[in-house]
Write a protein that holds these residues in place. Structure first.
Motif, mmCIF file in Angstrom:
data_model
loop_
_atom_site.group_PDB
_atom_site.id
_atom_site.type_symbol
_atom_site.label_atom_id
_atom_site.label_comp_id
_atom_site.label_asym_id
_atom_site.label_seq_id
_atom_site.Cartn_x
_atom_site.Cartn_y
_atom_site.Cartn_z
ATOM 1 N N VAL A 93 0.839 -1.207 0.000
ATOM 2 C CA VAL A 93 0.000 0.000 0.000
ATOM 3 C C VAL A 93 0.869 1.250 0.000
ATOM 4 C CG1 VAL A 93 -1.576 1.334 1.459
ATOM 5 C CG2 VAL A 93 -2.006 -1.058 1.057
ATOM 6 N N ARG A 94 1.999 1.188 0.668
ATOM 7 C CA ARG A 94 2.880 2.355 0.771
ATOM 8 C C ARG A 94 3.911 2.431 -0.355
ATOM 9 N NH1 ARG A 94 2.428 4.908 5.561
ATOM 10 N NH2 ARG A 94 1.161 3.862 7.110
ATOM 11 N N SER A 95 3.894 1.494 -1.286
ATOM 12 C CA SER A 95 4.874 1.528 -2.374
ATOM 13 C C SER A 95 4.664 2.788 -3.221
ATOM 14 C CB SER A 95 4.757 0.282 -3.240
ATOM 15 O OG SER A 95 3.553 0.303 -3.966
ATOM 16 N N GLU A 96 5.715 3.165 -3.904
ATOM 17 C CA GLU A 96 5.683 4.403 -4.685
ATOM 18 C C GLU A 96 4.605 4.359 -5.774
ATOM 19 O OE1 GLU A 96 6.743 8.198 -5.105
ATOM 20 O OE2 GLU A 96 7.734 6.835 -3.696
ATOM 21 N N GLU A 97 4.391 3.185 -6.320
ATOM 22 C CA GLU A 97 3.428 3.046 -7.413
ATOM 23 C C GLU A 97 1.983 3.264 -6.945
ATOM 24 O OE1 GLU A 97 2.059 -0.374 -10.617
ATOM 25 O OE2 GLU A 97 3.789 -0.693 -9.314
ATOM 26 N N PHE A 98 1.649 2.777 -5.763
ATOM 27 C CA PHE A 98 0.269 2.831 -5.302
ATOM 28 C C PHE A 98 0.008 3.916 -4.260
ATOM 29 C CE2 PHE A 98 0.807 -1.572 -6.718
ATOM 30 C CZ PHE A 98 -0.183 -1.594 -7.686
ATOM 31 N N ALA A 99 1.037 4.592 -3.784
ATOM 32 C CA ALA A 99 0.841 5.620 -2.755
ATOM 33 C C ALA A 99 0.027 6.798 -3.289
ATOM 34 C CB ALA A 99 2.186 6.102 -2.224
ATOM 35 N N LYS A 100 0.189 7.093 -4.583
ATOM 36 C CA LYS A 100 -0.506 8.245 -5.166
ATOM 37 C C LYS A 100 -1.763 7.847 -5.937
ATOM 38 C CE LYS A 100 3.710 10.865 -5.416
ATOM 39 N NZ LYS A 100 4.972 10.250 -5.674
ATOM 40 N N ASP A 101 -2.113 6.577 -5.900
ATOM 41 C CA ASP A 101 -3.298 6.084 -6.607
ATOM 42 C C ASP A 101 -4.556 6.585 -5.888
ATOM 43 O OD1 ASP A 101 -5.151 4.751 -8.086
ATOM 44 O OD2 ASP A 101 -4.292 2.764 -7.809
ATOM 45 N N PRO A 102 -5.511 7.206 -6.588
ATOM 46 C CA PRO A 102 -6.709 7.723 -5.924
ATOM 47 C C PRO A 102 -7.604 6.618 -5.352
ATOM 48 C CG PRO A 102 -6.865 8.038 -8.289
ATOM 49 C CD PRO A 102 -5.484 7.539 -8.012
ATOM 50 N N ARG A 103 -7.436 5.394 -5.807
ATOM 51 C CA ARG A 103 -8.242 4.292 -5.265
ATOM 52 C C ARG A 103 -7.692 3.751 -3.952
ATOM 53 N NH1 ARG A 103 -7.855 0.467 -10.220
ATOM 54 N NH2 ARG A 103 -5.784 1.347 -10.065
ATOM 55 N N ASN A 104 -6.518 4.188 -3.556
ATOM 56 C CA ASN A 104 -5.883 3.705 -2.334
ATOM 57 C C ASN A 104 -6.623 4.284 -1.129
ATOM 58 O OD1 ASN A 104 -4.209 2.924 -0.274
ATOM 59 N ND2 ASN A 104 -2.330 3.666 -1.233
ATOM 60 N N PRO A 105 -7.188 3.438 -0.254
ATOM 61 C CA PRO A 105 -7.926 3.964 0.897
ATOM 62 C C PRO A 105 -7.023 4.657 1.917
ATOM 63 C CG PRO A 105 -7.827 1.578 0.997
ATOM 64 C CD PRO A 105 -7.251 1.980 -0.321
ATOM 65 N N TYR A 106 -5.728 4.410 1.876
ATOM 66 C CA TYR A 106 -4.796 5.040 2.808
ATOM 67 C C TYR A 106 -4.018 6.177 2.148
ATOM 68 C CZ TYR A 106 -5.768 0.772 5.364
ATOM 69 O OH TYR A 106 -6.394 -0.254 6.002
ATOM 70 N N GLY A 107 -4.443 6.594 0.976
ATOM 71 C CA GLY A 107 -3.719 7.607 0.218
ATOM 72 C C GLY A 107 -3.553 8.912 0.965
ATOM 73 N N ALA A 108 -4.612 9.407 1.575
ATOM 74 C CA ALA A 108 -4.534 10.682 2.303
ATOM 75 C C ALA A 108 -3.597 10.560 3.498
ATOM 76 C CB ALA A 108 -5.920 11.102 2.766
ATOM 77 N N GLN A 109 -3.663 9.444 4.195
ATOM 78 C CA GLN A 109 -2.805 9.225 5.363
ATOM 79 C C GLN A 109 -1.336 9.144 4.937
ATOM 80 O OE1 GLN A 109 -3.731 5.633 7.426
ATOM 81 N NE2 GLN A 109 -2.092 5.864 8.902
ATOM 82 N N ILE A 110 -1.059 8.466 3.842
ATOM 83 C CA ILE A 110 0.314 8.332 3.356
ATOM 84 C C ILE A 110 0.839 9.686 2.890
ATOM 85 C CG2 ILE A 110 1.742 7.278 1.568
ATOM 86 C CD1 ILE A 110 -0.180 4.853 1.720
ATOM 87 N N ALA A 111 0.011 10.462 2.201
ATOM 88 C CA ALA A 111 0.427 11.784 1.732
ATOM 89 C C ALA A 111 0.748 12.703 2.910
ATOM 90 C CB ALA A 111 -0.671 12.391 0.865
ATOM 91 N N LYS A 112 -0.046 12.606 3.971
ATOM 92 C CA LYS A 112 0.198 13.426 5.148
ATOM 93 C C LYS A 112 1.522 13.033 5.816
ATOM 94 C CE LYS A 112 -3.287 13.952 7.895
ATOM 95 N NZ LYS A 112 -4.275 13.752 8.968
ATOM 96 N N GLU A 113 1.799 11.728 5.901
ATOM 97 C CA GLU A 113 3.050 11.273 6.519
ATOM 98 C C GLU A 113 4.252 11.653 5.667
ATOM 99 O OE1 GLU A 113 2.662 7.091 7.116
ATOM 100 O OE2 GLU A 113 1.161 7.312 8.691
ATOM 101 N N GLN A 114 4.126 11.588 4.336
ATOM 102 C CA GLN A 114 5.244 11.944 3.467
ATOM 103 C C GLN A 114 5.474 13.434 3.440
ATOM 104 O OE1 GLN A 114 4.416 10.146 -0.300
ATOM 105 N NE2 GLN A 114 5.031 8.108 0.387
ATOM 106 N N ALA A 115 4.472 14.234 3.717
ATOM 107 C CA ALA A 115 4.640 15.686 3.755
ATOM 108 C C ALA A 115 5.481 16.105 4.958
ATOM 109 C CB ALA A 115 3.280 16.373 3.807
ATOM 110 N N HIS A 116 5.399 15.350 6.048
ATOM 111 C CA HIS A 116 6.160 15.679 7.250
ATOM 112 C C HIS A 116 7.624 15.296 7.122
ATOM 113 C CE1 HIS A 116 2.731 16.998 9.449
ATOM 114 N NE2 HIS A 116 2.117 15.823 9.404
ATOM 115 N N HIS A 117 7.948 14.384 6.218
ATOM 116 C CA HIS A 117 9.342 13.930 6.082
ATOM 117 C C HIS A 117 10.038 14.798 5.166
ATOM 118 C CE1 HIS A 117 7.843 9.843 7.498
ATOM 119 N NE2 HIS A 117 8.489 10.423 8.474
#
Length: 63
Positions: A39-63
């Motif tokens: 789910v956190r792989s680079e290919e699927f992290a930005k996929d709009p169908r990913n249910p954890y997409g918003a959470q992953i984007a928020k975590e990557q913004a802090h890094h």
């Protein structure tokens, strides 16, 4: 003497089943980790169908 098919001493259940219980716990843990990695792989992290997409984007913004 058996009364209605019941023995005097109970049949052990946990002792012979411990390898299967341990293996199922390990399998559950490893599948969970693989799913999280997928789910956190680079290919699927930005996929709009990913249910954890918003959470992953928020975590990557802090890094």
């Amino acid at each position: 003497m058996a009364f209605l098919g019941l023995r005097k001493w109970p049949t052990p259940v946990a002792k012979p089943m411990w390898p299967f219980i341990a293996a199922s716990g390990i399998t559950f843990f490893l599948v969970s980790k693989l799913q999280d990695m997928g789910v956190r792989s680079e290919e699927f992290a930005k996929d709009p169908r990913n249910p954890y997409g918003a959470q992953i984007a928020k975590e990557q913004a802090h890094h």
